[in-house]
Design a protein around this motif. Structure first.
Motif, PDB file in Angstrom:
ATOM      1  N   VAL A 143       0.918  -1.558   0.488  1.00 32.05           N
ATOM      2  CA  VAL A 143       0.271   0.337  -0.287  1.00 32.05           C
ATOM      3  C   VAL A 143       0.887   1.370   0.105  1.00 32.05           C
ATOM      4  O   VAL A 143      -0.096   2.301  -0.896  1.00 32.05           O
ATOM      5  CB  VAL A 143      -1.101   0.094   1.021  1.00 32.05           C
ATOM      6  N   PRO A 144       1.659   1.290   0.993  1.00 33.67           N
ATOM      7  CA  PRO A 144       2.752   2.469   1.086  1.00 33.67           C
ATOM      8  C   PRO A 144       3.578   3.184  -0.433  1.00 33.67           C
ATOM      9  O   PRO A 144       3.432   4.149  -0.831  1.00 33.67           O
ATOM     10  CB  PRO A 144       4.102   2.439   1.674  1.00 33.67           C
ATOM     11  N   TYR A 145       3.373   1.977  -1.750  1.00 32.24           N
ATOM     12  CA  TYR A 145       3.655   2.407  -2.882  1.00 32.24           C
ATOM     13  C   TYR A 145       3.126   3.238  -3.431  1.00 32.24           C
ATOM     14  O   TYR A 145       3.196   4.052  -4.467  1.00 32.24           O
ATOM     15  CB  TYR A 145       3.748   1.125  -3.680  1.00 32.24           C
ATOM     16  N   TYR A 146       1.647   2.954  -3.381  1.00 32.70           N
ATOM     17  CA  TYR A 146       0.505   4.126  -3.725  1.00 32.70           C
ATOM     18  C   TYR A 146       0.889   6.206  -3.368  1.00 32.70           C
ATOM     19  O   TYR A 146       0.429   6.429  -4.075  1.00 32.70           O
ATOM     20  CB  TYR A 146      -0.967   3.396  -2.771  1.00 32.70           C
ATOM     21  N   PHE A 147       2.071   5.780  -1.723  1.00 31.50           N
ATOM     22  CA  PHE A 147       1.646   7.840  -2.025  1.00 31.50           C
ATOM     23  C   PHE A 147       3.259   7.904  -2.461  1.00 31.50           C
ATOM     24  O   PHE A 147       4.285   9.052  -1.395  1.00 31.50           O
ATOM     25  CB  PHE A 147       2.031   7.441  -0.750  1.00 31.50           C
ATOM     26  N   VAL A 148       4.444   6.937  -3.490  1.00 25.48           N
ATOM     27  CA  VAL A 148       5.825   7.142  -2.932  1.00 25.48           C
ATOM     28  C   VAL A 148       5.462   8.123  -4.341  1.00 25.48           C
ATOM     29  O   VAL A 148       6.551   9.008  -4.905  1.00 25.48           O
ATOM     30  CB  VAL A 148       6.430   5.934  -3.549  1.00 25.48           C
ATOM     31  N   PHE A 149       4.609   8.143  -5.995  1.00 27.94           N
ATOM     32  CA  PHE A 149       5.444   8.887  -6.479  1.00 27.94           C
ATOM     33  C   PHE A 149       4.346  10.084  -7.101  1.00 27.94           C
ATOM     34  O   PHE A 149       3.070  10.757  -5.971  1.00 27.94           O
ATOM     35  CB  PHE A 149       4.618   7.989  -8.099  1.00 27.94           C
ATOM     36  N   GLN A 150       4.791  10.859  -7.408  1.00 31.83           N
ATOM     37  CA  GLN A 150       4.669  12.667  -8.146  1.00 31.83           C
ATOM     38  C   GLN A 150       4.280  12.187 -10.105  1.00 31.83           C
ATOM     39  O   GLN A 150       5.264  11.776 -10.245  1.00 31.83           O
ATOM     40  CB  GLN A 150       5.468  13.903  -7.376  1.00 31.83           C
ATOM     41  N   PRO A 151       3.414  13.497 -10.494  1.00 36.71           N
ATOM     42  CA  PRO A 151       3.624  13.331 -11.325  1.00 36.71           C
ATOM     43  C   PRO A 151       4.540  13.330 -12.357  1.00 36.71           C
ATOM     44  O   PRO A 151       5.938  14.494 -12.167  1.00 36.71           O
ATOM     45  CB  PRO A 151       2.143  14.658 -11.411  1.00 36.71           C
ATOM     46  N   LEU A 152       5.373  13.232 -13.613  1.00 36.59           N
ATOM     47  CA  LEU A 152       6.270  13.565 -14.063  1.00 36.59           C
ATOM     48  C   LEU A 152       6.357  14.773 -14.925  1.00 36.59           C
ATOM     49  O   LEU A 152       7.250  16.106 -14.787  1.00 36.59           O
ATOM     50  CB  LEU A 152       6.354  12.348 -15.117  1.00 36.59           C
ATOM     51  N   TYR A 153       4.931  15.114 -14.848  1.00 37.93           N
ATOM     52  CA  TYR A 153       5.058  16.226 -15.929  1.00 37.93           C
ATOM     53  C   TYR A 153       3.555  15.983 -16.617  1.00 37.93           C
ATOM     54  O   TYR A 153       2.565  14.773 -16.143  1.00 37.93           O
ATOM     55  CB  TYR A 153       5.486  16.162 -17.469  1.00 37.93           C
ATOM     56  N   VAL A 154       2.836  16.987 -16.761  1.00 37.24           N
ATOM     57  CA  VAL A 154       1.387  17.236 -16.472  1.00 37.24           C
ATOM     58  C   VAL A 154       0.611  18.264 -18.077  1.00 37.24           C
ATOM     59  O   VAL A 154       1.853  19.417 -18.048  1.00 37.24           O
ATOM     60  CB  VAL A 154       0.696  18.266 -15.327  1.00 37.24           C
TER      61      VAL A 154
END
Length: 324
Positions: A143-154
């Motif tokens: 479940v913690p992997y859900y909070f690891v990432f952010q967008p590379l670009y928008v």
């Protein structure tokens, strides 16, 4: 997470793995669920659960992640939300497959080496409870992997791809979680399976020497040892293939931790080595099918019936229509 493989070699190999792996694991699920392979309910439960998780690994890790990244990188699967969810699913199914292999190895170790515990442990109820527990823990662990990432670009308000947050490289909590993740999968399972196989071999050799000395009839084989060979061959084939295919991943991870080296471009040999380790993980979810076919005569017979079923059905329909 790392960049998608785009070289022609991987663009060919991953579809081949998918084309073989999906129907092969589906066939194993159908055959084992019918319960006609001459295996105990306990062993059948473990192998069926392993086949289901291997099937999900091929779907999530090979088709959605690797093939999707090569051929459909602009699909909804590679928005940040889709990428994040797929990562959780990939690691969850991977952990489930790894730890079910450990559970099966422990079950066979108890069956072969611990006769006093065998009656209580090697049961259908125990197998069901352990399989359910491993599935829940695999989900909770990732479940913690859900909070690891952010967008590379928008682009136009849509977040694309996954970039690891900087806090994951500096926070002691995230660094500890990363270490724990690699220890639990696959370092600890690797060591447990290796140790249990060594102990099992040692027990088999000692038992064989004792039984040879106590054998009364010289012209007849030891029936009990003959019956146990099927279970032993299946255990060693599954566990040793796991050890061989995951060894490269462990070497890659330990070397990277010791040297701090990583890959930068597809032309970097370190990049190729890591991609090979990823492919070996997917192969591990495919080769159990062939292990069953080689090790189990009854499985081969049921597989032949399954393959011939469409033709048998068509012939039956043709004969019925001809009679009418």
């Amino acid at each position: 997470m790392h960049g998608q493989a785009t070289e022609p070699f991987y663009a060919i190999c991953y579809p081949i793995l998918a084309v073989i792996g999906v129907p092969a694991n589906l066939a194993v699920i159908i055959i084992l669920s019918r319960g006609r392979c001459g295996l105990s309910h306990c062993v059948t439960f473990y192998l069926l659960a392993l086949a289901v998780t291997d099937f999900l690994v091929i779907i999530s890790g090979c088709i959605l992640n690797r093939i999707g990244g090569i051929y459909f990188s602009n699909s909804v699967m590679f928005t940040t939300q889709g990428c994040t969810l797929s990562t959780v699913v990939i690691y969850t199914t991977r952990d489930g497959s790894v730890w079910l292999t450990v559970a099966f190895t422990i079950d066979r170790f108890v069956s072969i080496c611990c006769h006093s515990l065998k009656i209580r442990y090697c049961t259908q109820k125990t197998a069901s409870w352990i399989i359910g527990m491993l599935c829940v823990l695999s989900c909770a662990k990732n479940v913690p992997y859900y909070f690891v990432f952010q967008p590379l670009y928008v682009v136009d308000g849509v977040s694309w791809f996954c970039d690891i947050k900087l806090i994951c490289y500096t926070s002691p909590a995230w660094l500890a979680y990363d270490w724990l993740d690699h220890i639990l999968t696959p370092c600890l399972p690797f060591l447990v399976i290796l140790l249990l196989n060594i102990l099992t071999v040692r027990h088999i050799l000692a038992t064989s020497r004792i039984r040879q000395k106590l054998c009364i009839t010289k012209n007849h084989g030891d029936l009990e040892m003959s019956n146990r060979k099927k279970s032993i061959v299946l255990l060693f084939a599954i566990s040793l293939s796991f050890l061989l295919l995951w060894a490269a991943y462990i070497v890659h991870y330990l070397y990277g931790q010791l040297t701090g080296e990583g890959y930068t471009t597809p032309n970097d040999p370190w990049y190729s080595f890591q991609e090979i380790t990823n492919m070996f993980q997917l192969v591990n979810s495919l080769n159990n099918v062939f292990i069953f076919a080689v090790a189990q005569k009854r499985f081969r017979e049921e597989a032949k019936k399954l393959i011939m079923y469409p033709f048998t059905w068509l012939i039956g329909c043709f004969k019925h229509c001809k009679i009418d």
